[in-house]
Scaffold this motif. Structure first.
Motif, PDB file in Angstrom:
ATOM      1  N   ARG A   1     -82.112 -60.991  14.692  1.00 26.46           N
ATOM      2  CA  ARG A   1     -83.403 -60.291  14.637  1.00 26.46           C
ATOM      3  C   ARG A   1     -83.456 -59.354  13.441  1.00 26.46           C
ATOM      4  NH1 ARG A   1     -84.121 -55.382  16.137  1.00 26.46           N
ATOM      5  NH2 ARG A   1     -82.277 -55.398  17.514  1.00 26.46           N
ATOM      6  N   ILE A   2     -82.395 -58.594  13.215  1.00 29.24           N
ATOM      7  CA  ILE A   2     -82.376 -57.639  12.099  1.00 29.24           C
ATOM      8  C   ILE A   2     -82.379 -58.377  10.762  1.00 29.24           C
ATOM      9  CG2 ILE A   2     -80.977 -55.875  10.954  1.00 29.24           C
ATOM     10  CD1 ILE A   2     -80.035 -55.047  13.789  1.00 29.24           C
ATOM     11  N   ILE A   3     -81.592 -59.441  10.650  1.00 32.65           N
ATOM     12  CA  ILE A   3     -81.578 -60.226   9.411  1.00 32.65           C
ATOM     13  C   ILE A   3     -82.964 -60.785   9.133  1.00 32.65           C
ATOM     14  CG2 ILE A   3     -80.626 -62.259   8.257  1.00 32.65           C
ATOM     15  CD1 ILE A   3     -78.051 -61.807   9.902  1.00 32.65           C
ATOM     16  N   SER A   4     -83.641 -61.279  10.181  1.00 36.41           N
ATOM     17  CA  SER A   4     -84.989 -61.824  10.021  1.00 36.41           C
ATOM     18  C   SER A   4     -85.931 -60.765   9.466  1.00 36.41           C
ATOM     19  CB  SER A   4     -85.517 -62.327  11.372  1.00 36.41           C
ATOM     20  OG  SER A   4     -84.717 -63.369  11.881  1.00 36.41           O
ATOM     21  N   GLU A   5     -85.846 -59.559  10.006  1.00 33.10           N
ATOM     22  CA  GLU A   5     -86.732 -58.478   9.555  1.00 33.10           C
ATOM     23  C   GLU A   5     -86.424 -58.084   8.117  1.00 33.10           C
ATOM     24  OE1 GLU A   5     -87.121 -56.603  14.084  1.00 33.10           O
ATOM     25  OE2 GLU A   5     -85.996 -55.527  12.529  1.00 33.10           O
TER      26      GLU A   5
ATOM     27  N   LYS B   1     -62.203 -62.086  21.735  1.00 28.64           N
ATOM     28  CA  LYS B   1     -63.349 -61.212  21.518  1.00 28.64           C
ATOM     29  C   LYS B   1     -64.439 -61.477  22.554  1.00 28.64           C
ATOM     30  CE  LYS B   1     -62.736 -60.505  16.497  1.00 28.64           C
ATOM     31  NZ  LYS B   1     -62.920 -59.051  16.338  1.00 28.64           N
ATOM     32  N   ASN B   2     -64.654 -62.738  22.904  1.00 23.01           N
ATOM     33  CA  ASN B   2     -65.655 -63.059  23.917  1.00 23.01           C
ATOM     34  C   ASN B   2     -65.270 -62.527  25.293  1.00 23.01           C
ATOM     35  OD1 ASN B   2     -67.540 -64.352  22.297  1.00 23.01           O
ATOM     36  ND2 ASN B   2     -66.629 -66.381  22.561  1.00 23.01           N
ATOM     37  N   LYS B   3     -63.998 -62.235  25.490  1.00 20.47           N
ATOM     38  CA  LYS B   3     -63.524 -61.662  26.756  1.00 20.47           C
ATOM     39  C   LYS B   3     -63.465 -60.133  26.701  1.00 20.47           C
ATOM     40  CE  LYS B   3     -60.699 -65.744  27.810  1.00 20.47           C
ATOM     41  NZ  LYS B   3     -59.310 -66.259  27.922  1.00 20.47           N
ATOM     42  N   GLY B   4     -63.981 -59.538  25.627  1.00 20.39           N
ATOM     43  CA  GLY B   4     -64.081 -58.086  25.562  1.00 20.39           C
ATOM     44  C   GLY B   4     -63.046 -57.394  24.713  1.00 20.39           C
ATOM     45  N   LEU B   5     -62.338 -58.118  23.863  1.00 26.91           N
ATOM     46  CA  LEU B   5     -61.287 -57.522  23.037  1.00 26.91           C
ATOM     47  C   LEU B   5     -61.775 -56.315  22.246  1.00 26.91           C
ATOM     48  CD1 LEU B   5     -58.338 -57.870  21.785  1.00 26.91           C
ATOM     49  CD2 LEU B   5     -59.503 -59.074  19.926  1.00 26.91           C
ATOM     50  N   ASP B   6     -62.947 -56.429  21.629  1.00 23.19           N
ATOM     51  CA  ASP B   6     -63.447 -55.361  20.758  1.00 23.19           C
ATOM     52  C   ASP B   6     -64.216 -54.282  21.508  1.00 23.19           C
ATOM     53  OD1 ASP B   6     -62.352 -56.558  18.563  1.00 23.19           O
ATOM     54  OD2 ASP B   6     -64.224 -57.414  17.812  1.00 23.19           O
ATOM     55  N   ASN B   7     -64.389 -54.445  22.824  1.00 23.14           N
ATOM     56  CA  ASN B   7     -65.213 -53.514  23.584  1.00 23.14           C
ATOM     57  C   ASN B   7     -64.414 -52.476  24.358  1.00 23.14           C
ATOM     58  OD1 ASN B   7     -66.728 -56.428  23.697  1.00 23.14           O
ATOM     59  ND2 ASN B   7     -68.167 -54.760  23.367  1.00 23.14           N
ATOM     60  N   ALA B   8     -63.081 -52.559  24.277  1.00 25.71           N
ATOM     61  CA  ALA B   8     -62.254 -51.654  25.070  1.00 25.71           C
ATOM     62  C   ALA B   8     -62.077 -50.288  24.426  1.00 25.71           C
ATOM     63  CB  ALA B   8     -60.882 -52.294  25.316  1.00 25.71           C
ATOM     64  N   GLU B   9     -62.255 -50.209  23.109  1.00 26.19           N
ATOM     65  CA  GLU B   9     -62.046 -48.945  22.398  1.00 26.19           C
ATOM     66  C   GLU B   9     -63.214 -47.993  22.654  1.00 26.19           C
ATOM     67  OE1 GLU B   9     -59.977 -46.252  20.074  1.00 26.19           O
ATOM     68  OE2 GLU B   9     -59.308 -48.278  20.600  1.00 26.19           O
ATOM     69  N   PRO B  10     -62.950 -46.777  23.180  1.00 27.48           N
ATOM     70  CA  PRO B  10     -64.056 -45.843  23.421  1.00 27.48           C
ATOM     71  C   PRO B  10     -64.683 -45.374  22.107  1.00 27.48           C
ATOM     72  CG  PRO B  10     -61.940 -44.761  23.770  1.00 27.48           C
ATOM     73  CD  PRO B  10     -61.647 -46.211  23.580  1.00 27.48           C
ATOM     74  N   ARG B  11     -66.000 -45.291  22.111  1.00 28.19           N
ATOM     75  CA  ARG B  11     -66.708 -44.817  20.923  1.00 28.19           C
ATOM     76  C   ARG B  11     -66.700 -43.291  20.918  1.00 28.19           C
ATOM     77  NH1 ARG B  11     -69.991 -46.857  17.201  1.00 28.19           N
ATOM     78  NH2 ARG B  11     -70.092 -48.930  18.167  1.00 28.19           N
ATOM     79  N   THR B  12     -66.225 -42.722  19.815  1.00 23.99           N
ATOM     80  CA  THR B  12     -66.180 -41.273  19.646  1.00 23.99           C
ATOM     81  C   THR B  12     -66.870 -40.909  18.343  1.00 23.99           C
ATOM     82  OG1 THR B  12     -64.084 -41.306  18.429  1.00 23.99           O
ATOM     83  CG2 THR B  12     -63.951 -41.195  20.849  1.00 23.99           C
ATOM     84  N   ALA B  13     -67.020 -39.607  18.109  1.00 22.56           N
ATOM     85  CA  ALA B  13     -67.611 -39.168  16.842  1.00 22.56           C
ATOM     86  C   ALA B  13     -66.757 -39.618  15.669  1.00 22.56           C
ATOM     87  CB  ALA B  13     -67.764 -37.647  16.848  1.00 22.56           C
ATOM     88  N   GLU B  14     -65.419 -39.597  15.822  1.00 17.00           N
ATOM     89  CA  GLU B  14     -64.533 -39.995  14.727  1.00 17.00           C
ATOM     90  C   GLU B  14     -64.575 -41.492  14.479  1.00 17.00           C
ATOM     91  OE1 GLU B  14     -60.311 -39.565  15.367  1.00 17.00           O
ATOM     92  OE2 GLU B  14     -59.974 -39.195  13.230  1.00 17.00           O
ATOM     93  N   SER B  15     -64.666 -42.283  15.551  1.00 22.29           N
ATOM     94  CA  SER B  15     -64.619 -43.740  15.382  1.00 22.29           C
ATOM     95  C   SER B  15     -65.970 -44.333  15.004  1.00 22.29           C
ATOM     96  CB  SER B  15     -64.107 -44.405  16.661  1.00 22.29           C
ATOM     97  OG  SER B  15     -65.030 -44.236  17.731  1.00 22.29           O
ATOM     98  N   THR B  16     -67.045 -43.570  15.108  1.00 21.34           N
ATOM     99  CA  THR B  16     -68.384 -44.057  14.774  1.00 21.34           C
ATOM    100  C   THR B  16     -68.618 -43.860  13.282  1.00 21.34           C
ATOM    101  OG1 THR B  16     -69.217 -43.574  16.983  1.00 21.34           O
ATOM    102  CG2 THR B  16     -70.849 -43.802  15.231  1.00 21.34           C
ATOM    103  N   THR B  17     -68.546 -44.949  12.527  1.00 24.60           N
ATOM    104  CA  THR B  17     -68.720 -44.869  11.079  1.00 24.60           C
ATOM    105  C   THR B  17     -70.196 -44.990  10.703  1.00 24.60           C
ATOM    106  OG1 THR B  17     -68.212 -47.236  10.926  1.00 24.60           O
ATOM    107  CG2 THR B  17     -66.403 -45.680  10.592  1.00 24.60           C
ATOM    108  N   ALA B  18     -70.511 -44.755   9.435  1.00 23.30           N
ATOM    109  CA  ALA B  18     -71.884 -44.424   9.038  1.00 23.30           C
ATOM    110  C   ALA B  18     -72.805 -45.617   8.815  1.00 23.30           C
ATOM    111  CB  ALA B  18     -71.840 -43.577   7.770  1.00 23.30           C
ATOM    112  N   THR B  19     -72.320 -46.688   8.224  1.00 21.28           N
ATOM    113  CA  THR B  19     -73.209 -47.734   7.716  1.00 21.28           C
ATOM    114  C   THR B  19     -73.756 -48.598   8.841  1.00 21.28           C
ATOM    115  OG1 THR B  19     -71.911 -47.806   5.678  1.00 21.28           O
ATOM    116  CG2 THR B  19     -73.430 -49.627   6.076  1.00 21.28           C
ATOM    117  N   THR B  20     -75.077 -48.618   8.995  1.00 21.74           N
ATOM    118  CA  THR B  20     -75.701 -49.465  10.007  1.00 21.74           C
ATOM    119  C   THR B  20     -75.752 -50.908   9.531  1.00 21.74           C
ATOM    120  OG1 THR B  20     -77.960 -49.232   9.162  1.00 21.74           O
ATOM    121  CG2 THR B  20     -77.174 -47.548  10.728  1.00 21.74           C
ATOM    122  N   PHE B  21     -75.897 -51.818  10.470  1.00 19.37           N
ATOM    123  CA  PHE B  21     -76.004 -53.229  10.114  1.00 19.37           C
ATOM    124  C   PHE B  21     -77.267 -53.477   9.289  1.00 19.37           C
ATOM    125  CE2 PHE B  21     -77.233 -57.669  11.108  1.00 19.37           C
ATOM    126  CZ  PHE B  21     -76.125 -58.311  10.572  1.00 19.37           C
ATOM    127  N   ARG B  22     -78.358 -52.821   9.632  1.00 20.93           N
ATOM    128  CA  ARG B  22     -79.588 -52.998   8.864  1.00 20.93           C
ATOM    129  C   ARG B  22     -79.400 -52.530   7.422  1.00 20.93           C
ATOM    130  NH1 ARG B  22     -84.855 -53.800  10.139  1.00 20.93           N
ATOM    131  NH2 ARG B  22     -84.371 -53.564  12.352  1.00 20.93           N
TER     132      ARG B  22
END
Length: 294
Positions: free
Chosen positions: A216-220, A260-281
């Motif tokens: 959706r974002i790529i389309s926009e 990854k489809n079983k949640g490999l990348d989803n186990a890490e808690p999101r924190t202020a330090e781990s949230t980097t700046a560049t959005t996908f858009r």
């Protein structure tokens, strides 16, 4: 002195520019020095050769305070263990021999999860970091999900078919990260001499997105309809081996995406330090769109 491996890669070149702008002394380990910009060669020490070669990495580590370590993608390796762990063994020896104080290494998310036990390059990358830490050097592993940059491999399909294809479940929301943010995190860690021991710093991007969200974002951004199609592991493996990847490395990639489809990348808690700046858009506007419209 800071040693940078893979300095012409998508992360390394950004890291080199950042550190040079800060006036740091750099030693670059590169197979082909002609791939370095002339102004970079003029301002750095260059060691020519593979950083997986014992003689090369030993020479590079002499007198080094810190090292940025990135095992290169090697589709010709017989297995992910050879590509990551065996490739790094000479470096671990050199770190200990020369008393390197700190190493910042790029690795993957998933440490401590059951999915990481059979996840191809993820499993081997985590084992690589364990090997580095066993040398006695202080280590910070920059742990990353999939790179936004990987979508550049789909530019032709986006142009010709209006589609991109991956193994990822269409509605699975997961983090992705821009290589510029990985480089910025690595620079911060390399310049900070206050840490010791072994630890991990996650880079999760600012949001979790599914492939359908990305479409959706790529389309926009492109102003044209873009779709996503999930492909099977067998089809993905056939594509990778068709590009010249060994069976072992291709199977490792399949294993990684299944994890990854079983949640490999989803186990890490999101924190202020781990949230980097560049959005996908933002990344699509600044990187993907110019590549597609070129």
């Amino acid at each position: 002195m800071i040693v940078i491996t893979a300095p012409t890669g998508t992360i390394g070149r950004l890291l080199v520019d950042d550190l040079l702008d800060r006036g740091e002394r750099l030693r670059l380990v590169v197979r082909d020095a002609s791939r370095l910009a002339p102004e970079v060669r003029a301002r750095t020490e260059v060691v020519v050769g593979s950083h997986g070669d014992a003689t090369v990495i030993d020479r590079a580590c002499e007198g080094a305070e810190a090292v940025f370590w990135l095992a290169p993608d090697d589709g010709s390796a017989p297995s992910t263990e050879v590509a990551y762990v065996d490739f790094t063994r000479p470096a671990a020896t050199a770190f200990a021999r020369h008393g390197v104080r700190r190493v910042v290494a790029v690795t993957a998310l998933g440490r401590g999860t059951p999915q990481a036990d059979h996840a191809g390059p993820v499993t081997s990358s985590l084992a690589m970091c364990d090997l580095i830490a066993s040398s006695g050097v202080a280590l910070r592993a920059v742990a990353c999900p999939s790179f936004m940059h990987n979508l550049l491999n789909h530019v032709r399909a986006l142009k010709e078919q209006g589609m991109f294809f991956m193994m990822t479940d269409p509605d699975l929301k997961a983090p992705t990260v821009a290589t510029r943010d990985i480089a910025a995190t690595a620079a911060r860690l390399l310049l900070d001499d206050s840490w010791d021991g072994s630890g991990q710093v996650a880079c999760l991007g600012p949001e979790d997105l599914s492939p359908n969200d990305m479409a959706r974002i790529i389309s926009e951004v492109l102003g044209t309809e873009i779709g996503y199609r999930q492909i099977t592991g067998a089809a993905f493996k056939e594509r990778m081996t068709g590009f010249g990847m060994t069976d072992g490395m291709a199977q490792g990639m399949v294993d990684m995406f299944e994890a990854k489809n079983k949640g490999l990348d989803n186990a890490e808690p999101r924190t202020a330090e781990s949230t980097t700046a560049t959005t996908f858009r933002q990344w699509c506007e600044e990187v993907l769109k110019p590549a597609v419209t070129a």
